[in-house]
Design a protein around this motif. Structure first.
Motif, PDB file in Angstrom:
ATOM      1  N   GLY A  48       0.813  -1.208   0.000  1.00  0.00           N
ATOM      2  CA  GLY A  48       0.000   0.000   0.000  1.00  0.00           C
ATOM      3  C   GLY A  48       0.848   1.260   0.000  1.00  0.00           C
ATOM      4  N   ILE A  49       1.912   1.265   0.804  1.00  0.00           N
ATOM      5  CA  ILE A  49       2.804   2.421   0.852  1.00  0.00           C
ATOM      6  C   ILE A  49       3.537   2.591  -0.480  1.00  0.00           C
ATOM      7  CG2 ILE A  49       4.883   3.366   1.928  1.00  0.00           C
ATOM      8  CD1 ILE A  49       2.412   3.659   3.677  1.00  0.00           C
ATOM      9  N   ARG A  50       3.951   1.488  -1.090  1.00  0.00           N
ATOM     10  CA  ARG A  50       4.624   1.582  -2.391  1.00  0.00           C
ATOM     11  C   ARG A  50       3.696   2.213  -3.435  1.00  0.00           C
ATOM     12  NH1 ARG A  50       6.837  -3.677  -1.034  1.00  0.00           N
ATOM     13  NH2 ARG A  50       9.098  -3.511  -0.705  1.00  0.00           N
ATOM     14  N   GLN A  51       2.435   1.796  -3.423  1.00  0.00           N
ATOM     15  CA  GLN A  51       1.474   2.351  -4.369  1.00  0.00           C
ATOM     16  C   GLN A  51       1.247   3.840  -4.097  1.00  0.00           C
ATOM     17  OE1 GLN A  51      -2.022  -0.154  -4.260  1.00  0.00           O
ATOM     18  NE2 GLN A  51      -0.865  -1.973  -4.819  1.00  0.00           N
ATOM     19  N   MET A  52       1.229   4.212  -2.833  1.00  0.00           N
ATOM     20  CA  MET A  52       1.080   5.621  -2.479  1.00  0.00           C
ATOM     21  C   MET A  52       2.268   6.434  -3.000  1.00  0.00           C
ATOM     22  SD  MET A  52       0.960   7.384   1.293  1.00  0.00           S
ATOM     23  CE  MET A  52       2.763   7.446   1.396  1.00  0.00           C
ATOM     24  N   LEU A  53       3.469   5.884  -2.868  1.00  0.00           N
ATOM     25  CA  LEU A  53       4.658   6.582  -3.342  1.00  0.00           C
ATOM     26  C   LEU A  53       4.659   6.734  -4.858  1.00  0.00           C
ATOM     27  CD1 LEU A  53       7.360   4.957  -1.026  1.00  0.00           C
ATOM     28  CD2 LEU A  53       6.236   7.175  -0.768  1.00  0.00           C
ATOM     29  N   GLN A  54       4.129   5.745  -5.578  1.00  0.00           N
ATOM     30  CA  GLN A  54       3.987   5.870  -7.026  1.00  0.00           C
ATOM     31  C   GLN A  54       3.076   7.039  -7.375  1.00  0.00           C
ATOM     32  OE1 GLN A  54       2.629   2.088  -8.506  1.00  0.00           O
ATOM     33  NE2 GLN A  54       4.548   1.039  -8.029  1.00  0.00           N
TER      34      GLN A  54
END
Length: 429
Positions: free
Chosen positions: A324-330
């Motif tokens: 979820g955090i990776r997707q937010m960073l994208q």
């Protein structure tokens, strides 16, 4: 009891995962089945769609509910956890269960509570099923709470099962490998019931196919039938262009859910709607296009890249695990802003350092905590983050943290509140 008394009784009398963590998780379906039997097996009186997954299952559930509701069906929606009001968990056509119905159900089920001592989640599942049956919904979208195989919702026989993205979360209960976690999620696959796999994860697809074959369940991979050929993002809408193997023309959908991760989530929604059409449900392109443009207003969904203020831009995002955090960073990489401010909090049982090491060093941090026993202390979080090169201050209240961020931000800055569903829930917008 009045409504506040009833909610206090449910929150304090019953083991609640958000409060005490894994100790609240009942690793079998016995209590749920007993509660349903006491209520006359309401889960057998309406049709369902069952949705599991690590990330995306909430968005997929709300999109499907919006589509079915727009098609004219009386549509139930059961999701968890809630952000502001317990009643958010149980809706029909977007309307929350009434306070009186919560009171009446609790009074009715009290003898069972005292006898079998169910968990908070088991009671809420039974409440949802009872509510949907009494109001004679045409169909209900049921989101798994945790895992799948032993989740309290797994007493239904759905029209279609859906499994969204699989990632690392709740490893202390579901297993410490993707294969173990996926096996638990695949527990919702039922004999002869179609199952939609939302994302092609090469290492997991053979596992899903094996389990589906053993149960004679037709398996459909959403990415085999649908492809995102283009997308464009603005502050208030996400446009997604879809190429389908079943149609020559591309279809465009405008989503009021603007998180870039909805590019993944829309594919299992489209595949599920295709299968529903084959079963005779009215889920054509025009219905989907109309519904996807107003998911928030139709279903009450909150916390998915929610823009609650402009100048500076303030966004609420419930991302709380590694994927979820990776997707937010994208998503952050697609945005223009001068300075980034992150209000961040998490829980003790999430292995916080695995999330912290992903966070950008250039941001200014405001470490905080939700008011639940599982929350990681803000000062402890700040100290942990400093070891990973992140700088900021600790605040015991998320609204104090957000106030400080606003005071430090200029009109072209971006403020994101993230890390915990429970932290986002306490924001007073």
């Amino acid at each position: 009891m009045n409504y506040p008394d009833t909610i206090a009784y449910l929150f304090t009398r019953l083991p609640m995962f958000s409060r005490i963590g894994p100790a609240a998780f009942k690793k079998d379906l016995t209590n749920t089945l007993e509660l349903c039997a006491f209520l006359g097996d309401p889960q057998k009186k309406f049709k369902t769609i069952h949705i599991a997954g690590t990330n995306g299952k909430g968005s997929v559930s709300h999109m499907l509910a919006a589509i079915l509701q727009t098609a004219g069906y009386k549509t139930g929606l059961y999701t968890s956890p809630h952000l502001e009001d317990f009643r958010e968990r149980i809706r029909i056509n977007g309307e929350m269960i009434s306070e009186k119905e919560v009171i009446d159900f609790t009074e009715k089920i009290k003898p069972q509570i005292e006898t079998i001592e169910p968990s908070f989640f088991e009671i809420t599942v039974a409440m949802a099923f009872d509510h949907f049956a009494r109001h004679q919904v045409d169909i209900a979208v049921i989101e798994v709470g945790l895992g799948g195989r032993l989740d309290s919702t797994n007493v239904i026989t759905p029209e279609i099962s859906v499994i969204t993205q699989i990632g690392y979360d709740h490893m202390n209960m579901l297993g410490d490998s993707l294969e173990q976690i996926a096996t638990e999620k695949a527990g919702i696959i039922k004999p002869s019931i179609p199952v939609v796999i939302g994302e092609k994860q090469s290492e997991l697809l053979p596992l899903f196919k094996k389990i589906a074959d053993e149960r004679d369940a037709p398996l459909y991979l959403a990415t085999e039938n649908f492809l995102v050929s283009d997308h464009a993002w603005s502050g208030h809408e996400l446009m997604i262009e879809i190429e389908s193997h079943h149609e020559t023309d591309h279809q465009k959908y405008h989503l009021d859910l603007t998180g870039i991760y909805q590019i993944k989530n829309i594919l299992p929604v489209l595949e599920t709607c295709r299968l529903l059409r084959e079963k005779g449900w009215r889920t054509d392109h025009l219905v989907m296009a109309k519904a996807l443009r107003q998911v928030k207003s139709l279903t009450g969904l909150q916390g998915r890249w929610d823009i609650i203020h402009q100048h500076p831009t303030i966004i609420l995002e419930v991302a709380h695990n590694e994927d979820g955090i990776r997707q937010m960073l994208q998503q952050l990489e697609t945005m223009s802003y001068q300075h980034l401010h992150i209000v961040f909090g998490t829980v003790k049982d999430k292995d916080p350092e695995k999330i912290i090491h992903l966070l950008p060093h250039h941001a200014r941090y405001y470490f905080s905590q939700a008011h639940i026993p599982r929350a990681l202390d803000a000062n402890e979080l700040k100290n942990m983050a400093q070891q990973h090169g992140l700088s900021g201050h600790a605040f015991s209240n998320v609204n104090e943290a957000l106030k400080a961020a606003r005071e430090n931000a200029n009109k072209d800055d971006l403020i994101v509140v993230c890390g915990s569903i429970f932290l986002v829930a306490e924001v007073v917008s």
